[in-house]
Design a protein around this motif. Sequence first.
Motif, PDB file in Angstrom:
ATOM      1  N   LYS A  19       0.828  -1.210   0.000  1.00 34.28           N
ATOM      2  CA  LYS A  19       0.000   0.000   0.000  1.00 34.28           C
ATOM      3  C   LYS A  19       0.862   1.261   0.000  1.00 34.28           C
ATOM      4  N   GLY A  20       2.174   1.112  -0.270  1.00 34.07           N
ATOM      5  CA  GLY A  20       3.081   2.248  -0.248  1.00 34.07           C
ATOM      6  C   GLY A  20       3.571   2.628  -1.632  1.00 34.07           C
ATOM      7  N   ASP A  21       4.702   3.340  -1.653  1.00 31.46           N
ATOM      8  CA  ASP A  21       5.305   3.797  -2.904  1.00 31.46           C
ATOM      9  C   ASP A  21       6.778   3.429  -2.935  1.00 31.46           C
ATOM     10  N   SER A  22       7.284   3.157  -4.124  1.00 33.07           N
ATOM     11  CA  SER A  22       8.722   3.051  -4.351  1.00 33.07           C
ATOM     12  C   SER A  22       8.974   3.100  -5.850  1.00 33.07           C
ATOM     13  N   PHE A  23       9.752   4.111  -6.264  1.00 33.53           N
ATOM     14  CA  PHE A  23      10.054   4.315  -7.674  1.00 33.53           C
ATOM     15  C   PHE A  23      11.549   4.533  -7.855  1.00 33.53           C
ATOM     16  N   LEU A  24      12.042   4.118  -9.008  1.00 34.28           N
ATOM     17  CA  LEU A  24      13.413   4.423  -9.405  1.00 34.28           C
ATOM     18  C   LEU A  24      13.346   5.247 -10.669  1.00 34.28           C
ATOM     19  N   LEU A  25      13.789   6.493 -10.585  1.00 39.30           N
ATOM     20  CA  LEU A  25      13.808   7.381 -11.734  1.00 39.30           C
ATOM     21  C   LEU A  25      15.231   7.463 -12.259  1.00 39.30           C
ATOM     22  N   SER A  26      15.406   7.129 -13.536  1.00 39.06           N
ATOM     23  CA  SER A  26      16.722   7.177 -14.166  1.00 39.06           C
ATOM     24  C   SER A  26      16.671   8.117 -15.362  1.00 39.06           C
ATOM     25  N   TRP A  27      17.787   8.805 -15.620  1.00 47.78           N
ATOM     26  CA  TRP A  27      17.810   9.768 -16.718  1.00 47.78           C
ATOM     27  C   TRP A  27      19.239   9.927 -17.241  1.00 47.78           C
ATOM     28  N   GLY A  28      19.336  10.507 -18.429  1.00 48.02           N
ATOM     29  CA  GLY A  28      20.639  10.715 -19.053  1.00 48.02           C
ATOM     30  C   GLY A  28      20.732   9.996 -20.378  1.00 48.02           C
ATOM     31  N   GLU A  29      21.796  10.238 -21.093  1.00 49.39           N
ATOM     32  CA  GLU A  29      21.980   9.637 -22.419  1.00 49.39           C
ATOM     33  C   GLU A  29      21.914   8.121 -22.357  1.00 49.39           C
ATOM     34  N   ASN A  30      22.510   7.558 -21.308  1.00 50.70           N
ATOM     35  CA  ASN A  30      22.476   6.103 -21.128  1.00 50.70           C
ATOM     36  C   ASN A  30      21.720   5.714 -19.854  1.00 50.70           C
TER      37      ASN A  30
END
Length: 355
Positions: A19-30
């Motif tokens: 019932k919670g949250d957990s995210f992995l946000l990734s960014w960049g050319e690779n």
Amino acid sequence: MDSQKYLSSMKLECFKAGKGDSFLLSWGENLENSMLIDGGIEGTYRFIKQKITEGVRFKSIIVTHVDYDHIGGIYKLLQDEDVVLDDNLIFYLNTPSLLNAPEVSNLVGISHGVKFEQLLAKRNFIATSLIKENNTDAILSSFGLEIQLLSPKKEVVIKLLEKWTADEIYKKYQLENSSLNGMVKAETADLRLMKEILENPPKPHHWEEDLLNSSSIAFIARFQGSSILFLSDSNPTLISDELQSLGFTKENKLVVDLVKVSHHGSKHNTTQNLLERISCNRYFISTDSSAPYNHPNRETLILINEYGRQSSKIPIIIYTNYPLDLSNLVTVEEQKAQLFIFEYVTELLFPLHDD
């Protein structure tokens, strides 16, 4: 999607977090830069550790608020001595003094009563506050990723510290968990009519009556033309007021590619006033839909359908990190007539495309 057709500049991975949250946000050319946003329940740590094993190194970790369904996996991360964390890792958390280690935790060497800030200090980290000061833009930059802070305001955090202690928050958590024992999801009931919901929508909680959630860190993440509105468990009135102060109105909407819906789709955290300030047709709801809350609420979906679409010709897409039983949410006829599309996903690649 053909992986060669589009070049992804940002990726959102959506972990199972109960019932919670957990995210992995990734960014960049690779996609070489990564930010962990909340840690879900303790069981969520297996997904977090798998990413670390694969070579992911977090630039920062955001703990949006003092909720044990958002931080369980991060407790385990700090305790795991086999995991090497970068010395320059930044922990964003506003009130570490209000978090104790869970009593029923299987975290070896951590006893109940140990403050989260003590665990950070043991790993040579300190908590960095993210608080929206009055009349400031509150925009951060991290390796090209722009973070525009929307909440919480300082007065909310001050009130939280005045009204709550770590022990009181933990007792609340224990009480809620004990009430779950033996509970099952409610049987399918007659769905509340759409017309009735729109004429008499749920009322949001006043922020002082729901300080733990109202103190959530909410923000807009932008990178190379893509944007995500992360609402955590924030109060919709506070967010609407902040968007108003930034110039976003029904006529001048905030345009984003994805909205992470507040508080797992609770009917008390999404309002017409909020939705009419946003231009988006893709929404993410993080929940396993289990008792006693059975999120998301039908009322939230009906409001999104009515006020949260870019155009009547563009379907509303609801992404989820668990498969949902739609029988308590929308009718088949509503899905067809209102252009609802539900998709269970583990990750989303940006820019988002329809094919």
